[in-house]
Scaffold this active site. Structure first.
Site, mmCIF file in Angstrom:
data_model
loop_
_atom_site.group_PDB
_atom_site.id
_atom_site.type_symbol
_atom_site.label_atom_id
_atom_site.label_comp_id
_atom_site.label_asym_id
_atom_site.label_seq_id
_atom_site.Cartn_x
_atom_site.Cartn_y
_atom_site.Cartn_z
ATOM 1 N N THR A 70 0.819 -1.214 0.000
ATOM 2 C CA THR A 70 0.000 0.000 0.000
ATOM 3 C C THR A 70 0.850 1.260 0.000
ATOM 4 O O THR A 70 0.437 2.297 -0.528
ATOM 5 C CB THR A 70 -0.930 -0.025 1.234
ATOM 6 N N TYR A 93 -8.311 0.352 -3.005
ATOM 7 C CA TYR A 93 -7.306 0.950 -3.895
ATOM 8 C C TYR A 93 -6.457 -0.172 -4.506
ATOM 9 O O TYR A 93 -6.652 -1.342 -4.190
ATOM 10 C CB TYR A 93 -6.418 1.912 -3.098
ATOM 11 N N SER A 102 1.519 -7.663 -0.454
ATOM 12 C CA SER A 102 2.289 -8.594 0.384
ATOM 13 C C SER A 102 1.550 -9.880 0.715
ATOM 14 O O SER A 102 2.154 -10.826 1.213
ATOM 15 C CB SER A 102 2.785 -7.904 1.646
ATOM 16 N N THR A 149 1.621 -4.172 4.299
ATOM 17 C CA THR A 149 1.530 -4.370 5.754
ATOM 18 C C THR A 149 0.997 -5.757 6.138
ATOM 19 O O THR A 149 1.203 -6.198 7.262
ATOM 20 C CB THR A 149 0.632 -3.302 6.393
ATOM 21 N N ASP A 150 0.318 -6.444 5.191
ATOM 22 C CA ASP A 150 -0.342 -7.706 5.564
ATOM 23 C C ASP A 150 0.627 -8.771 6.068
ATOM 24 O O ASP A 150 0.328 -9.495 7.015
ATOM 25 C CB ASP A 150 -1.138 -8.262 4.372
ATOM 26 N N LYS A 192 0.554 -6.982 13.074
ATOM 27 C CA LYS A 192 -0.524 -6.132 12.559
ATOM 28 C C LYS A 192 -1.786 -6.520 13.309
ATOM 29 O O LYS A 192 -2.216 -7.673 13.247
ATOM 30 C CB LYS A 192 -0.690 -6.336 11.054
ATOM 31 N N GLU A 221 -1.340 -27.764 28.331
ATOM 32 C CA GLU A 221 -2.605 -28.289 27.786
ATOM 33 C C GLU A 221 -2.406 -29.625 27.055
ATOM 34 O O GLU A 221 -3.368 -30.263 26.647
ATOM 35 C CB GLU A 221 -3.238 -27.270 26.842
HETATM 36 N N1 ASP Z 1 -2.764 -5.760 0.928
HETATM 37 C C1 ASP Z 1 -1.749 -4.754 1.154
HETATM 38 C C2 ASP Z 1 -0.400 -5.441 1.212
HETATM 39 O O1 ASP Z 1 -0.071 -6.036 2.192
HETATM 40 C C3 ASP Z 1 -2.043 -3.998 2.393
HETATM 41 C C4 ASP Z 1 -1.020 -2.977 2.820
HETATM 42 O O2 ASP Z 1 0.060 -2.851 2.302
HETATM 43 O O3 ASP Z 1 -1.338 -2.230 3.770
HETATM 44 O O4 ASP Z 1 0.329 -5.369 0.270
#
Ligand code: ASP
Length: 354
Positions: free
Chosen positions: A37, A51, A84, A117-118, A190, A311
């Site tokens: 992103t 997006y 990602s 970020t994923d 995340k 457990e």
């Molecule tokens: N789907 C995106 C990615 O991980 C989300 C992001 O970058 O925030 O590439």
């Protein structure tokens, strides 16, 4: 009048020398861009979801933040251009090898990796275990695309470059710079689908803040990483197949059996609570272990230490526990562990070490 001209040119020469000296002193930071992103674009300035990720190239990312030149000599390299969620083991090996080659050069002082970020926390932890350098490696992303109002990418990138250029970041393992905070790759996660403050290290805590163009550290990780690990990716072309199965009410053995049929060498069981195993799943996990796969008990909860022999009787089952690692990070450590050994005892040692 007569003396003014030589004085002025002397000043200009001194000024030039000063500029050249400070440019020479500034750290050399390479930005490796992988997409996400932070390199995404939306249809309008208010498009913050829906997006397209990974459309803007590294040169444009750098040009969008001219302030970078004030903190480092920055160069960019486009390694991949992907969202990602499409990151693979092969991408990780390519990236890690490139990072190690660059950091071995005296002309590179630090690396910033722009990333979606994923799976950012996964790539960060992989590199944290296989980078063979004490020089800073910083991962950074953005929750809003570059075209959005209040896009978080430019400031995050500025902070990341600042961190990669700072001597205080040396020897601290791979770091994550998100939302004015510094996190260690081992513990960050995340934790929100869409807000800009999505990265957190709950309980164990972040390492520091960015403020006023400076990185402030307050703590550091005691677990081993980078140059202190036994892992070496330089000769690896692939990683052993390790899959994750999720625990929930009414769960059965289907996922474990399917992964084993597909040739898994390791299973991470993200169990409920303290890694509890449903009675219906235990026979499948036992069979997996009997076939030679390593079974690691992790938790879907997200916080806390997984109690060995709590457990489940891990000694009797010959299972490993994930310590405080979440399932996706346990998968990474198990893949790397399997490049070294198939001994469950040795692998348990690694989970308490890294
Ligand atoms: N789907 C995106 C990615 O991980 C989300 C992001 O970058 O925030 O590439």
């Amino acid at each position: 009048m007569l003396y003014q001209k030589p004085a002025r040119s002397l000043l200009a020469v001194f000024g030039l020398l000063f500029l050249m000296a400070s440019a020479a002193q500034a750290a050399n930071v390479t930005i490796l861009a992988t997409g996400g992103t932070i390199a995404g674009t939306g249809a309008t300035s208010t498009t913050t979801v829906g997006y397209t990720a990974a459309t803007v190239g590294v040169q444009r990312l750098i040009e969008a933040v001219p302030e970078l030149a004030k903190v480092a000599n920055v160069t960019g390299e486009q390694v991949f251009q992907i969202a990602s969620e499409n990151m693979t083991n092969e991408h990780w090996l390519t990236l890690a090898k490139r990072v190690n080659v660059l950091l071995a050069q005296s002309s590179v002082d630090g690396i910033v990796i722009t990333h979606g970020t994923d799976t950012l926390e996964e790539t960060a932890y992989f590199l944290h275990l296989v980078v063979k350098s004490r020089k800073p490696v910083v991962l950074v992303g953005a929750m809003r695309p570059s075209t959005a109002l209040s896009a978080d990418g430019p400031l995050n990138l500025y902070n990341a470059v600042l961190l990669a250029a700072s001597p205080e970041a040396r020897g601290k393992g791979v770091l994550v710079a998100m939302g004015d905070q510094i996190h260690t790759a081992r513990d960050v996660s995340k934790v929100n689908t869409s807000t800009p403050d999505a990265f957190r290290t709950p309980e164990l805590g972040m390492l520091g803040y960015f403020q006023g163009s400076k990185a402030f550290f307050y703590r550091q990780l005691v677990r081993k990483h980078t140059v202190e690990t036994e892992f070496d990716v330089s000769a690896l072309a692939s990683l052993p197949s390790v899959e994750i199965v999720y625990g929930y009410a009414n769960v059965g053995p289907v996922a474990v059996d399917a992964y084993m049929a597909a040739g898994a060498k390791g299973i991470i069981h993200a169990g409920v609570g303290d890694g509890s195993l449903a009675a219906k799943v235990v026979p499948a996990l036992k069979a997996a272990r009997a076939k030679g796969a390593i079974v690691v008990r992790a938790s879907r909860v997200g916080q806390g230490i997984l109690a060995r022999n709590g457990e489940a009787n891990d000694v009797e089952l010959d299972f490993v526990v994930a310590d405080t690692l979440n399932a996706q990070k346990a998968r990474i450590l198990l893949m790397l562990a399997l490049t070294k050994t198939t001994s469950s005892k040795e692998i348990q040692r690694m989970f308490y070490m890294y």
